[in-house]
Enzyme design. Structure first.
Site, PDB file in Angstrom:
ATOM      1  N   LYS B 182     -10.810  -9.623   2.834  1.00  0.00           N
ATOM      2  CA  LYS B 182      -9.740 -10.325   1.385  1.00  0.00           C
ATOM      3  C   LYS B 182      -7.781  -9.871   2.402  1.00  0.00           C
ATOM      4  O   LYS B 182      -7.305  -9.115   2.044  1.00  0.00           O
ATOM      5  CB  LYS B 182      -9.542  -9.574   0.469  1.00  0.00           C
ATOM      6  N   GLY B 234      -0.587  -2.315   2.837  1.00  0.00           N
ATOM      7  CA  GLY B 234      -0.224  -2.465   1.665  1.00  0.00           C
ATOM      8  C   GLY B 234       0.648  -1.164   2.000  1.00  0.00           C
ATOM      9  O   GLY B 234       1.005  -0.432   2.165  1.00  0.00           O
ATOM     10  N   SER B 235       0.564  -0.837  -0.440  1.00  0.00           N
ATOM     11  CA  SER B 235       2.186  -0.217  -0.391  1.00  0.00           C
ATOM     12  C   SER B 235       1.353   0.534  -0.541  1.00  0.00           C
ATOM     13  O   SER B 235      -0.262   1.259  -0.691  1.00  0.00           O
ATOM     14  CB  SER B 235       2.249  -0.399  -1.813  1.00  0.00           C
ATOM     15  N   THR B 236       1.444   1.933  -0.600  1.00  0.00           N
ATOM     16  CA  THR B 236       1.648   3.722  -1.171  1.00  0.00           C
ATOM     17  C   THR B 236       0.681   3.751  -2.092  1.00  0.00           C
ATOM     18  O   THR B 236      -0.317   4.328  -2.067  1.00  0.00           O
ATOM     19  CB  THR B 236       3.125   4.645  -0.632  1.00  0.00           C
ATOM     20  N   GLU B 237       1.077   3.470  -3.135  1.00  0.00           N
ATOM     21  CA  GLU B 237       0.915   3.175  -4.926  1.00  0.00           C
ATOM     22  C   GLU B 237      -1.111   3.071  -4.884  1.00  0.00           C
ATOM     23  O   GLU B 237      -2.009   3.635  -5.026  1.00  0.00           O
ATOM     24  CB  GLU B 237       1.518   1.963  -5.303  1.00  0.00           C
ATOM     25  N   GLU B 256      -3.120   1.651   5.815  1.00  0.00           N
ATOM     26  CA  GLU B 256      -1.222   1.460   6.854  1.00  0.00           C
ATOM     27  C   GLU B 256      -0.482   1.909   5.185  1.00  0.00           C
ATOM     28  O   GLU B 256      -0.486   0.175   4.952  1.00  0.00           O
ATOM     29  CB  GLU B 256      -1.924   0.899   7.126  1.00  0.00           C
ATOM     30  N   CYS B 290       6.883  -3.071   6.333  1.00  0.00           N
ATOM     31  CA  CYS B 290       6.722  -1.369   5.934  1.00  0.00           C
ATOM     32  C   CYS B 290       7.236  -0.419   7.233  1.00  0.00           C
ATOM     33  O   CYS B 290       7.547   0.808   6.876  1.00  0.00           O
ATOM     34  CB  CYS B 290       4.786  -1.016   5.934  1.00  0.00           C
ATOM     35  N   GLU B 387      10.626   2.002  -0.548  1.00  0.00           N
ATOM     36  CA  GLU B 387      10.943   0.582  -0.389  1.00  0.00           C
ATOM     37  C   GLU B 387      10.930   0.076  -0.982  1.00  0.00           C
ATOM     38  O   GLU B 387      10.475  -0.764  -1.588  1.00  0.00           O
ATOM     39  CB  GLU B 387       8.858   0.816   0.163  1.00  0.00           C
TER      40      GLU B 387
END
Lengths: 279, 479
Positions: B182, B234-237, B256, B290, B387
């Site tokens: 995706k 993508g994001s850590t969240e 990542e 990132c 970030e």
């Protein structure tokens, strides 16, 4: 008749042998229901103390040379060899097995330290790399310790399991917080005495005794633990730690093999360094 | 007399964008039964480029089934056979490189100079590199008889759309897995063009499936029981959400995630080169990186000199039309991202940091943010901890090398770090002390298929690229 002097089994934190700060202990019986000892029942606070000790020790241990770490792990094997009889007695008492079977286990545990000792200064050679990047750069990758690793010791054996749980973690340069199996605190604490006298820096290995199920949730949510070996936990607790461990993305692994570089590498980070080449 | 740049726009005539796109499942573009279409725009002028499909749970299921069926045959091919398909893909990407570069720039907003010289060549190189691994896995030191997982679900971000696609698909296919990928909601077009490359390469149907959509499509992919492995960038969240949601499943996961990279400048660093490195570290790709060097840690006695030179250099950054070959800083990828950058920079001002940006004219249409740095930043400020993912640098000073390391490591992230010094032994010392997966010494933001990439701590799990990156796609492998 001489009345023997019995040993008090306490925790091993930061190179010291404190009682649980909770003041709790539990009654340990042999498989034949004979009283063996009142080992400490570690609490959440003991875990926190152990993590603080492990974190403070981690820089020194991680920056020791690989050859030095290798010699110290080998030294643990030497010290165990000298206490063979005591380990055999304790394994027999806790597991209720024959002297021959206990001897076999203790020998295997000692030999496993020797095996992991040799890995300390081979891991980078075998699992590192120089990478031929396109461009005028030197680029290499090397595995490095991640910091503090908690390890839940399995209950198949009184001594071999705890060596499997601790040796690979410290071979890779990490500090360990081991949660001994509830049934087998005696050999765990005797191993602690061996470690305390083998030039392992204080805090590099910490051993808690008590109930894994009580400690596990606090390990999962502790933000200063980098990795967890859940080999000694049930599937349900393993999953619980995976959920709570996501809070700081702990590296979590459950192992089936006793002697494998996988157990070392699971708690190492590959670091890649770039530098330009030029005149 | 004033010498100025004349406009030098790359022509967009080379790309053909369909008004609407369906989903690429089992080797063909198929419409979704219930999925709604949504627009993808050019962030440099807010014009709609095309309408793509939001894949539903049913579409995900269909794609996973196609990938499962394809896996049976694909995993039975010899490594040499799989490798040849990957070589073909790499070659086709090289042949169509300019088309990909222009399309990426239009959909993403990044300068053509970067898509042309970095994103697309690296993406093709990634396929070429992994093609060569396909028949050499037994020699990779990743265990005996390394076996693929099966169907891999891959979710990629919008900052390097085609490059992240290649980081995901190339190793997955080389190791014998099949893929449902995706692309990000705001940058789906190069992934859809990649489907055409798969066609041209004659890749067996179902080996690569491409589903456009938003977070709900991603969640359906993550939670699908037919997926054996998840790879997410993508994001850590969101990474943490994924880690929690698959905790009970037997799924292998690599992540990542975010970063707050420290770029550490020691007093003996060659200042002019270092300033170029700082610029590249934070303004490359509009700071949508990132591993950006978003915290500048500079030794106190050279701070003023570095900042003066940095200001002069930042004043020369050309912000504007991404398709212009002279552009250095393109458009911010989306309105949402622009708002996030604005919110964080406002917090920096509110918390007492000093903002500086050069005078620069921003286009009226589209999403733009000028190159910016903050001084008087404390480690507690949000702009030092969070970030920003934009062209915003936080400057922090240090006095001693050990203080530099302590400040650099004072973050839950651990993706990248930079070291600038003339002294070799100090480079190796700093590289050892810094807790980050990638250390750039006297350089920054360099990438290569042969070089493992990935982070410590909350920057993720696993590595991508190099021998180490293969481990993510093989069962029971350890690197």
């Amino acid at each position: 008749m001489r009345i023997d002097v019995r040993k008090t089994y306490k925790l091993f934190i930061g190179g010291q042998f404190p009682r649980s700060e909770s003041g709790r202990s539990y009654e340990l019986l042999s498989p034949k229901k004979k009283f063996l000892a009142n080992p400490a029942l570690a609490s959440r606070k003991d875990l926190r103390d152990a993590v603080v000790a492990a974190r403070s020790a981690s820089e020194k241990w991680a920056s020791a040379t690989a050859f030095n770490r290798s010699q110290i792990l080998y030294r643990i094997a030497e010290m165990m060899e000298g206490r063979r009889a005591q380990f055999i007695d304790e394994v027999m008492a806790q597991e209720g097995i024959s002297s021959a079977a206990a001897t076999k286990e203790v020998d295997a545990a000692i030999d496993l330290w020797v095996w992991y000792a040799g890995w300390c200064d081979k891991v980078s050679t075998i699992y590192g790399a120089t990478n031929p990047v396109s461009g005028s750069f030197y680029n290499f990758t090397t595995p490095e310790p991640m910091g503090v690793v908690a390890t839940f010791i399995d209950g198949n054996s009184a001594l071999l399991d705890i060596v499997q749980g601790i040796a690979p973690i410290i071979a890779g340069g990490n500090s360990a917080v081991a949660i001994a199996h509830e049934k087998f605190p005696l050999s765990a604490l005797t191993l602690a005495e061996v470690i305390a006298t083998s030039d392992v820096p204080a805090g590099t290995v910490n051993i808690l005794t008590g109930k894994a199920s009580e400690i596990a949730p606090w390990v999962g949510s502790h933000m200063d633990i980098d990795g967890v070996d859940t080999t000694g936990l049930s599937a349900a607790l393993h999953q619980e730690i995976k959920v709570s461990g996501a809070d700081n993305l702990k590296r979590i692994s459950k192992f089936s093999e006793a002697a494998s570089p996988h157990r070392i590498l699971a708690f190492m980070e590959e670091k890649t360094v770039w530098h330009p080449i030029g005149i | 007399m004033k010498f100025d740049y004349a406009p030098a726009p790359e022509s967009s005539a080379i790309v053909t964008i369909e008004p609407k796109y369906d989903l690429y499942i089992d080797g063909k573009f198929v419409p979704s039964k219930s999925g709604k279409r949504f627009a993808t725009i050019n962030p440099a002028n807010e014009k709609v480029l095309s309408e793509v499909t939001g894949a539903t749970t049913t579409d995900v299921d269909k794609a996973v089934k196609a990938a499962t069926a394809a896996f049976k045959k694909w995993s039975k091919l010899t490594g040499a056979q799989r490798g040849k398909y990957l070589y073909r893909i790499a070659r086709i990407m090289q042949e169509r490189a300019r088309e990909f570069a222009v399309l990426e720039t239009m959909d993403n907003g990044k300068p053509i100079r970067e898509t042309r010289d970095i994103d697309i060549p690296l993406a093709a190189a990634h396929f070429f590199y992994h093609a060569g691994w396909a028949d050499k896995l037994d020699y990779a030191g990743l265990g005996n008889n390394p076996a693929p997982h099966g169907v891999v679900g891959q979710i990629i971000p919008w900052n390097f759309p085609l490059l992240m696609l290649s980081w995901k698909i190339a190793p997955a296919l080389a190791t014998g897995n099949t893929v449902v990928l995706k692309p990000a909601e705001t940058t789906p077009l190069t992934a859809l063009l990649f489907a055409e490359v798969c066609e041209q390469a004659g890749l067996p149907r179902g080996v690569v499936n491409i589903l456009t959509g938003d977070g709900s499509t991603g969640a359906a992919l993550v939670n699908h029981p037919g997926i054996q492995k998840i790879a997410f960038t993508g994001s850590t969240e969101v990474g943490k959400l994924i880690a929690r949601s698959v905790a009970g499943a037997k799924k292998s996961v690599t992540l990542e995630l975010g970063g707050k990279g420290a770029n550490v400048i020691f007093e003996d660093a060659p200042i002019d080169e270092t300033v170029e490195g700082i610029i590249n570290g934070i303004f490359f790709n509009q700071g949508h990186v990132c591993c950006a060097g978003s915290r500048l840690l500079v030794q106190e006695n050279i701070k003023n000199e570095v900042l003066e030179k940095l200001k002069r250099r930042m004043s020369l950054i050309r912000v504007g039309d991404p398709l212009d070959k002279n552009t250095d800083l393109g458009a911010i990828n989306s309105r949402a991202q622009l708002m996030k950058i604005q919110e964080l920079t406002e917090s920096g001002i509110a918390e007492g940091a000093h903002r500086w940006s050069p005078d620069c004219q921003l286009p009226e249409q589209g999403f733009w943010f000028p190159p910016t740095f903050f001084t008087e930043v404390s480690q507690a400020h949000r702009i030092a901890r969070e970030e920003i993912f934009g062209p915003v640098l936080s400057v922090i000073s240090f006095r001693t090398p050990s203080e530099a390391i302590e400040k650099a490591n004072n973050t839950p992230y651990g993706l990248s770090a930079g070291v600038w010094t003339d002294k070799g032994s100090r480079i190796l010392w700093a590289a050892k002390e810094l807790k980050a997966g990638v250390i750039w010494a006297n350089t920054f933001n360099k990438f290569d298929p042969a070089s493992p990439f990935g982070g410590y701590k909350e920057s993720g799990w696993g590595r991508e690229g190099g021998r180490h990156g293969l481990a993510a796609y093989l069962k029971g492998a350890h690197s």
